[in-house]
Design a protein around this motif. Sequence first.
Motif, PDB file in Angstrom:
ATOM      1  N   ASN A 189      18.222  31.630  42.406  1.00 15.87           N
ATOM      2  CA  ASN A 189      19.269  30.734  42.895  1.00 15.87           C
ATOM      3  C   ASN A 189      19.535  29.614  41.899  1.00 15.87           C
ATOM      4  O   ASN A 189      20.682  29.227  41.660  1.00 15.87           O
ATOM      5  CB  ASN A 189      18.867  30.141  44.256  1.00 15.87           C
ATOM      6  CG  ASN A 189      19.007  31.136  45.383  1.00 15.87           C
ATOM      7  OD1 ASN A 189      19.937  31.928  45.390  1.00 15.87           O
ATOM      8  ND2 ASN A 189      18.077  31.107  46.320  1.00 15.87           N
ATOM      9  N   PHE A 229      22.193  27.631  48.382  1.00 14.36           N
ATOM     10  CA  PHE A 229      22.052  29.088  48.391  1.00 14.36           C
ATOM     11  C   PHE A 229      20.662  29.499  48.885  1.00 14.36           C
ATOM     12  O   PHE A 229      20.512  30.482  49.613  1.00 14.36           O
ATOM     13  CB  PHE A 229      22.313  29.661  47.001  1.00 14.36           C
ATOM     14  CG  PHE A 229      23.775  29.765  46.657  1.00 14.36           C
ATOM     15  CD1 PHE A 229      24.640  30.506  47.438  1.00 14.36           C
ATOM     16  CD2 PHE A 229      24.298  29.112  45.547  1.00 14.36           C
ATOM     17  CE1 PHE A 229      25.994  30.604  47.135  1.00 14.36           C
ATOM     18  CE2 PHE A 229      25.637  29.207  45.230  1.00 14.36           C
ATOM     19  CZ  PHE A 229      26.497  29.954  46.023  1.00 14.36           C
ATOM     20  N   CYS A 248      20.587  29.284  52.642  1.00 12.61           N
ATOM     21  CA  CYS A 248      21.300  30.406  53.257  1.00 12.61           C
ATOM     22  C   CYS A 248      20.436  31.665  53.222  1.00 12.61           C
ATOM     23  O   CYS A 248      20.392  32.431  54.189  1.00 12.61           O
ATOM     24  CB  CYS A 248      22.622  30.651  52.530  1.00 12.61           C
ATOM     25  SG  CYS A 248      23.846  29.343  52.753  1.00 12.61           S
ATOM     26  N   ALA A 304      23.931  36.061  46.381  1.00  9.41           N
ATOM     27  CA  ALA A 304      23.998  34.641  46.728  1.00  9.41           C
ATOM     28  C   ALA A 304      25.257  34.338  47.529  1.00  9.41           C
ATOM     29  O   ALA A 304      25.214  33.628  48.540  1.00  9.41           O
ATOM     30  CB  ALA A 304      23.956  33.799  45.451  1.00  9.41           C
ATOM     31  N   ALA A 315      25.719  33.202  51.632  1.00 11.10           N
ATOM     32  CA  ALA A 315      26.482  32.048  52.104  1.00 11.10           C
ATOM     33  C   ALA A 315      27.453  32.447  53.207  1.00 11.10           C
ATOM     34  O   ALA A 315      27.580  31.758  54.229  1.00 11.10           O
ATOM     35  CB  ALA A 315      27.236  31.406  50.936  1.00 11.10           C
ATOM     36  N   ALA A 345      27.819  25.777  50.852  1.00 13.33           N
ATOM     37  CA  ALA A 345      27.800  27.061  50.154  1.00 13.33           C
ATOM     38  C   ALA A 345      28.980  27.934  50.582  1.00 13.33           C
ATOM     39  O   ALA A 345      29.635  28.578  49.756  1.00 13.33           O
ATOM     40  CB  ALA A 345      26.484  27.784  50.423  1.00 13.33           C
TER      41      ALA A 345
END
Length: 368
Positions: free
Chosen positions: A10, A35, A38, A62, A66, A111
């Motif tokens: 990330n 990220f 999430c 990623a 989100a 995000a």
Amino acid sequence: MAIGLAGARNEEYAIRMQSRLALSPDQAAELAGDFAACGRIIRDGSKSFHAASLLLPRDVRAAAYALYAFCRVSDDAVDLGADPAGALLSVRCRLRQAYAGQPDPSSVDRAFAWVISAYSIPSALPEALLEGFEWDAAGRNFETLSDVKTYAARVAATVGVMISLVMGVRSREALARACDLGMAMQLTNIARDIGEDARAGRCYLPLEWLREAGLSSADLAGLAEADSPVRALTARMLDAARPLYRSGVSGIALLPEACRPAIRAAASIYAEIGAEIARGGHDTIARRAVVSKRRKIALAASSFIPVRTEEADADLPPAPECAFLIEAVAAAPLPRPQAADIPRAGTAPWAIDLFLRLEQRDLQAEAG
């Protein structure tokens, strides 16, 4: 160890975005943390999605986290809260703020706002999702299978389309097949959760099917196990999902090569839920079908083997229940070219090793 690896990836992603989007170091660090947050929500809240998502290229993963985290948190707020109507108003407000570039100061919303802007995700998609949540909150029933598919288009196909967009795929043919796969998964969920939903006062089976079987939704709630008519209804719902799986899986050929294993794995894992239901005699009143971790690992590993017959069914039109989603994407502007990396082949096999490490950790925890 797995958490540390995810955190490093990330951070690496955020550093690249810092240079691409002229973010300050503080903004890049915040983005990395968003990220990561999430990812934790998905890991803890959706085992099947998390298992398949580990096979995605890191940048796509990623962004998918989100999107899915926003959907998950919003669904939980509406579904589990004491005031569903108030929660819906709040989520809709958060959605407007995200599209205005002024998201709520939470990791999930920040995000999400970044992803919808970077990948030009039209607001009609999450708005349709929220409409599905609203139907859930109202306890809406569905008369026909087409009505059930209309619901599935909102709560499942929308997610499939959004994840396709973060893969860089926007063709009508590919999005139509993503919708099919999303609906197939939702119909599988409906079949799996008949008993659980009935006990919560909900029913997602077509009412005309129930009448044909001489049943009502109230009858389902009073059963300790499935009788013959309910088993037949469960099998019928799985039968309805089967052609959608076939057409949806055919669309994998239209995705970037590096993204295909994850979607193969997701389709296989959800189809295996249906197989588990069948092995249990189609009784989803007394038991809830679950795919074991070991079986998920096997399915994930096999997803790296290309299917020779994998060819897109490009001539099949979109399901009418999903056509509005595809039109919304067609009307949206194209995303900025610098917003996201093009998925590269060879970025995902490390996940198999991670699967094995996670499985070993879980077995050790159970033994202790």
